[in-house]
Design an enzyme around this catalytic site. Structure first.
Site, PDB file in Angstrom:
ATOM      1  N   TYR A   1       3.688   7.126  10.179  1.00 16.24           N
ATOM      2  CA  TYR A   1       2.836   5.984   9.898  1.00 16.24           C
ATOM      3  C   TYR A   1       3.746   5.006   8.960  1.00 16.24           C
ATOM      4  O   TYR A   1       3.848   3.811   9.303  1.00 16.24           O
ATOM      5  CB  TYR A   1       1.627   6.260   8.937  1.00 16.24           C
TER       6      TYR A   1
ATOM      7  N   TYR B   1      -9.254   4.442   8.398  1.00 10.15           N
ATOM      8  CA  TYR B   1      -9.669   4.574  10.013  1.00 10.15           C
ATOM      9  C   TYR B   1     -10.836   5.702   9.834  1.00 10.15           C
ATOM     10  O   TYR B   1     -10.821   6.498   9.088  1.00 10.15           O
ATOM     11  CB  TYR B   1      -8.372   5.422  10.416  1.00 10.15           C
TER      12      TYR B   1
ATOM     13  N   LYS C   1       2.267   0.117  15.407  1.00 11.73           N
ATOM     14  CA  LYS C   1       3.397  -0.033  15.499  1.00 11.73           C
ATOM     15  C   LYS C   1       4.086  -0.849  16.181  1.00 11.73           C
ATOM     16  O   LYS C   1       5.442  -1.354  16.423  1.00 11.73           O
ATOM     17  CB  LYS C   1       3.920   1.358  16.370  1.00 11.73           C
TER      18      LYS C   1
ATOM     19  N   HIS D   1       0.853  -1.170  -0.084  1.00 11.15           N
ATOM     20  CA  HIS D   1      -0.155  -0.044  -0.101  1.00 11.15           C
ATOM     21  C   HIS D   1       0.995   1.347  -0.066  1.00 11.15           C
ATOM     22  O   HIS D   1       2.055   1.292   0.601  1.00 11.15           O
ATOM     23  CB  HIS D   1      -0.710   0.112   1.257  1.00 11.15           C
TER      24      HIS D   1
ATOM     25  N   PRO E   1      -2.612   0.020  19.356  1.00  5.90           N
ATOM     26  CA  PRO E   1      -2.414  -0.526  17.806  1.00  5.90           C
ATOM     27  C   PRO E   1      -2.881   0.597  16.798  1.00  5.90           C
ATOM     28  O   PRO E   1      -2.693   0.296  15.648  1.00  5.90           O
ATOM     29  CB  PRO E   1      -3.619  -1.723  17.537  1.00  5.90           C
TER      30      PRO E   1
HETATM   31  P1  FAS Z   1       4.654 -11.463  22.178  1.00  4.96           P
HETATM   32  O1  FAS Z   1       3.678 -10.925  23.077  1.00  4.96           O
HETATM   33  O2  FAS Z   1       4.225 -11.323  20.541  1.00  4.96           O
HETATM   34  O3  FAS Z   1       5.645 -12.624  22.432  1.00  4.96           O
HETATM   35  C1  FAS Z   1       6.077 -12.971  23.681  1.00  4.96           C
HETATM   36  C2  FAS Z   1       6.316 -14.174  23.783  1.00  4.96           C
HETATM   37  O4  FAS Z   1       6.698 -14.573  25.048  1.00  4.96           O
HETATM   38  C3  FAS Z   1       4.852 -15.109  23.718  1.00  4.96           C
HETATM   39  O5  FAS Z   1       5.059 -16.027  22.866  1.00  4.96           O
HETATM   40  C4  FAS Z   1       4.636 -15.601  25.153  1.00  4.96           C
HETATM   41  O6  FAS Z   1       4.061 -16.756  25.195  1.00  4.96           O
HETATM   42  C5  FAS Z   1       6.003 -15.554  25.647  1.00  4.96           C
HETATM   43  N1  FAS Z   1       6.127 -15.539  27.147  1.00  4.96           N
HETATM   44  C6  FAS Z   1       5.531 -14.507  28.037  1.00  4.96           C
HETATM   45  N2  FAS Z   1       5.874 -14.908  29.321  1.00  4.96           N
HETATM   46  C7  FAS Z   1       6.848 -15.976  29.216  1.00  4.96           C
HETATM   47  C8  FAS Z   1       7.478 -16.782  30.218  1.00  4.96           C
HETATM   48  N3  FAS Z   1       7.277 -16.247  31.564  1.00  4.96           N
HETATM   49  N4  FAS Z   1       8.331 -17.536  29.805  1.00  4.96           N
HETATM   50  C9  FAS Z   1       8.480 -18.069  28.384  1.00  4.96           C
HETATM   51  N5  FAS Z   1       7.774 -17.580  27.371  1.00  4.96           N
HETATM   52  C10 FAS Z   1       6.795 -16.453  28.036  1.00  4.96           C
HETATM   53  N6  FAS Z   1       0.577  -4.748  16.827  1.00  4.96           N
HETATM   54  C11 FAS Z   1       0.304  -4.073  15.701  1.00  4.96           C
HETATM   55  O7  FAS Z   1       1.045  -3.425  15.269  1.00  4.96           O
HETATM   56  N7  FAS Z   1      -1.149  -4.153  15.343  1.00  4.96           N
HETATM   57  C12 FAS Z   1      -2.173  -4.767  15.699  1.00  4.96           C
HETATM   58  O8  FAS Z   1      -3.302  -4.730  15.310  1.00  4.96           O
HETATM   59  C13 FAS Z   1      -1.956  -5.319  16.990  1.00  4.96           C
HETATM   60  N8  FAS Z   1      -2.999  -6.265  17.685  1.00  4.96           N
HETATM   61  C14 FAS Z   1      -2.631  -6.908  18.928  1.00  4.96           C
HETATM   62  C15 FAS Z   1      -3.715  -7.458  19.631  1.00  4.96           C
HETATM   63  C16 FAS Z   1      -3.195  -8.181  20.747  1.00  4.96           C
HETATM   64  C17 FAS Z   1      -4.627  -8.866  21.583  1.00  4.96           C
HETATM   65  C18 FAS Z   1      -1.961  -8.123  21.457  1.00  4.96           C
HETATM   66  C19 FAS Z   1      -1.743  -8.735  22.609  1.00  4.96           C
HETATM   67  C20 FAS Z   1      -1.157  -7.418  20.580  1.00  4.96           C
HETATM   68  C21 FAS Z   1      -1.371  -6.679  19.091  1.00  4.96           C
HETATM   69  N9  FAS Z   1      -0.167  -6.129  18.786  1.00  4.96           N
HETATM   70  C22 FAS Z   1      -0.634  -5.344  17.472  1.00  4.96           C
HETATM   71  C23 FAS Z   1       0.914  -6.098  19.276  1.00  4.96           C
HETATM   72  C24 FAS Z   1       1.697  -7.481  18.750  1.00  4.96           C
HETATM   73  O9  FAS Z   1       1.671  -7.505  17.663  1.00  4.96           O
HETATM   74  C25 FAS Z   1       2.974  -7.078  19.442  1.00  4.96           C
HETATM   75  O10 FAS Z   1       3.683  -5.867  19.281  1.00  4.96           O
HETATM   76  C26 FAS Z   1       4.135  -8.342  18.923  1.00  4.96           C
HETATM   77  O11 FAS Z   1       3.488  -9.541  19.214  1.00  4.96           O
HETATM   78  C27 FAS Z   1       5.301  -8.003  19.729  1.00  4.96           C
HETATM   79  O12 FAS Z   1       5.919  -9.328  19.514  1.00  4.96           O
HETATM   80  P2  FAS Z   1       7.040  -9.915  20.949  1.00  4.96           P
HETATM   81  O13 FAS Z   1       7.749  -8.867  21.387  1.00  4.96           O
HETATM   82  O14 FAS Z   1       7.675 -11.051  20.271  1.00  4.96           O
HETATM   83  O15 FAS Z   1       6.015 -10.082  21.891  1.00  4.96           O
HETATM   84  C1  PHB Z   2      -4.633  -4.801  11.437  1.00  7.36           C
HETATM   85  O1  PHB Z   2      -4.520  -5.182  10.264  1.00  7.36           O
HETATM   86  O2  PHB Z   2      -4.742  -5.864  12.154  1.00  7.36           O
HETATM   87  C2  PHB Z   2      -4.398  -3.355  11.849  1.00  7.36           C
HETATM   88  C3  PHB Z   2      -3.968  -2.312  10.767  1.00  7.36           C
HETATM   89  C4  PHB Z   2      -3.625  -1.216  11.299  1.00  7.36           C
HETATM   90  C5  PHB Z   2      -3.698  -0.832  12.741  1.00  7.36           C
HETATM   91  C6  PHB Z   2      -3.901  -1.944  13.534  1.00  7.36           C
HETATM   92  C7  PHB Z   2      -4.282  -3.164  13.134  1.00  7.36           C
HETATM   93  O3  PHB Z   2      -3.231   0.475  12.974  1.00  7.36           O
END
Ligand code: FAS
Ligand code: PHB
Length: 396
Positions: free
Chosen positions: A389, A205, A301, A76, A297
């Site tokens: 962005y 958005y 980022k 995009h 979100p």
């Molecule tokens: P993660 O949280 O992905 O990974 C951490 C890992 O550590 C997990 O697998 C966990 O099981 C493990 N862990 C935790 N405690 C532990 C322990 N005690 N022992 C061993 N392992 C352990 N970002 C966006 O940019 N756009 C979005 O739309 C978006 N939606 C999201 C929705 C949700 C519900 C959540 C929670 C996050 C969202 N995010 C979004 C943010 C997300 O994408 C994170 O930025 C991304 O997963 C970061 O990756 P990690 O730092 O690897 O953390």
């Molecule tokens: C998504 O596609 O999940 C998404 C895209 C843009 C955002 C957040 C989530 O700002």
């Protein structure tokens, strides 16, 4: 009796940050061991981010995990914002920031990462008990202990890295008189669904007096939509019919008339917060990804910050281990935090601009719309939102 293992880098967490770091280190000839609390299947089942900054795209390509992304992702160069009931404009990231972004789900990136690990034969322990602990992090031989299937384990390493997300133990291994926590919570959540329907061409958005909404995508037959909802709502309170009615009501007719509705195949509510833990290094313990920071979100980022942390940290570890030069490792925390704070601020600003806050009055709504009108009609305003962005370049 604990089983004692030895490696160069022990990584707690096998989400995007941990698994990308481990793969990059492996490609540089550096051994690591990942320790993950959940099962591999559970990690692969998570539905999260969907927008990749171009820096993320290029890094994944550089490390051999961009082939399916390039085949199935969607590039995009503009993103839409609707407001005021009938206003819709697109900010042109290509024209204003000479950049682009890719729609490709974090779930798919995780699959590509695990496939690459399988091919590389790296070492990971999944399904460990919730007792992972960090030891001797200020010494030259830190370690990580954990239990798995009744067996105690100790991993001795040169460096230990917390990629364990917001609720993980790593940051708590930094003394409370050293660790600085900054946190802001938001009085609403995001209710997100996946539906096997054709998405809109662009991400859009919505600032609506009814609340925020977002139209996004995963592939030509998989759409991702969000509506702002009260923090104490549960998924059970949102039937598909209620979700679609509310989503369509928050976009102008020119947009809602294009949205193809259908049954949800995933539905979840995520809270929103801004959080930063400083420093991201203590002795030979490093933090990366959500272990150190969380963003709402809105600015897309979260995942991209995890990737930029891994870029900085892997560069530092490789330079230190392979060249005995500590420059990039010594400046890891400061360098990563500069990019983190820029993204935390942008995500906070965009969240404040697009959401309806509980105590908001009519003048607050008009002030948001006035700022959006400025951005809509100002090339400089569009350049500012576009370059942020798209994601600022990684520091060299
Ligand atoms: P993660 O949280 O992905 O990974 C951490 C890992 O550590 C997990 O697998 C966990 O099981 C493990 N862990 C935790 N405690 C532990 C322990 N005690 N022992 C061993 N392992 C352990 N970002 C966006 O940019 N756009 C979005 O739309 C978006 N939606 C999201 C929705 C949700 C519900 C959540 C929670 C996050 C969202 N995010 C979004 C943010 C997300 O994408 C994170 O930025 C991304 O997963 C970061 O990756 P990690 O730092 O690897 O953390
Ligand atoms: C998504 O596609 O999940 C998404 C895209 C843009 C955002 C957040 C989530 O700002």
């Amino acid at each position: 009796m604990a089983e004692t293992l030895s490696t160069q880098v022990a990584i707690v967490g096998a989400g995007p940050a941990g698994s990308l770091l481990s793969l990059i280190l492996h490609q540089a000839g550096i051994d690591s061991i990942m320790v993950e609390r959940q099962s591999r299947e559970h990690v692969l089942s998570r539905i999260r981010a969907g927008v990749l900054e171009w820096g993320t795209v290029e890094l994944l390509r550089r490390h051999g995990i961009g082939e399916r992304m390039d085949r199935e992702g969607h590039v995009h160069t503009e993103t839409g914002i609707s407001y005021g009931g009938d206003q819709l404009f697109y900010f042109d990231i290509g024209a204003h920031a000479n950049s682009a972004f890719m729609s490709y789900g974090q779930t798919e990136i995780q699959k590509d990462l695990y496939d690459a690990h399988d091919a590389a034969g790296t070492v990971a322990y999944y399904d460990v008990d919730d007792d992972v602990a960090f030891h001797d992090v200020t010494t030259s031989r830190p370690s990580v202990t954990f239990t798995r299937h009744g067996q105690d384990h100790r991993i001795e390493a040169d460096y230990v890295v917390g990629c364990d997300g917001f609720h993980g133990p790593a940051k708590n291994a930094i003394p409370s008189d050293v660790l600085r926590r900054y946190e802001k919570t938001y009085p609403f959540g995001w209710l997100g669904i996946l539906s096997e329907t054709p998405p809109l061409e662009h991400l859009i958005y919505a600032n609506s007096s009814r609340g925020f909404a977002l139209a996004s995508q995963r592939n030509p037959m998989l759409s991702r939509y969000y509506v702002q909802c009260p923090l104490d709502d549960t998924v059970d309170q949102w039937s598909d019919e209620r979700f679609w009615d509310e989503l369509l009501a928050r976009f102008p007719d020119s947009v809602s008339s294009q949205i193809v509705t259908g049954p949800s195949i995933e539905k979840s509510i995520a809270p929103l917060r801004s959080f930063v833990a400083e420093p991201m290094r203590y002795g030979n313990l490093f933090l990366a990804g959500d272990a150190a920071h969380i963003v709402p979100p809105t600015g897309a980022k979260g995942l991209n910050l995890a990737v930029s942390d891994v870029f900085y940290l892997s560069r530092g570890l490789i330079q230190q281990i392979n060249e005995r030069d500590s420059h990039y490792l010594d400046c890891y925390s400061e360098m990563a935090l500069r990019r983190v704070w820029a993204a935390v601020r942008f995500s906070w600003w965009l969240t404040g601009l697009l959401h309806r806050f509980p105590e908001q009055t009519e003048i607050d709504q008009r002030l948001q719309e006035a700022e959006l009108t400025y951005i809509q009609h100002s090339a400089k305003g569009q350049a500012a939102i576009s370059e942020q962005y798209a994601g600022m370049p990684f520091e060299r």
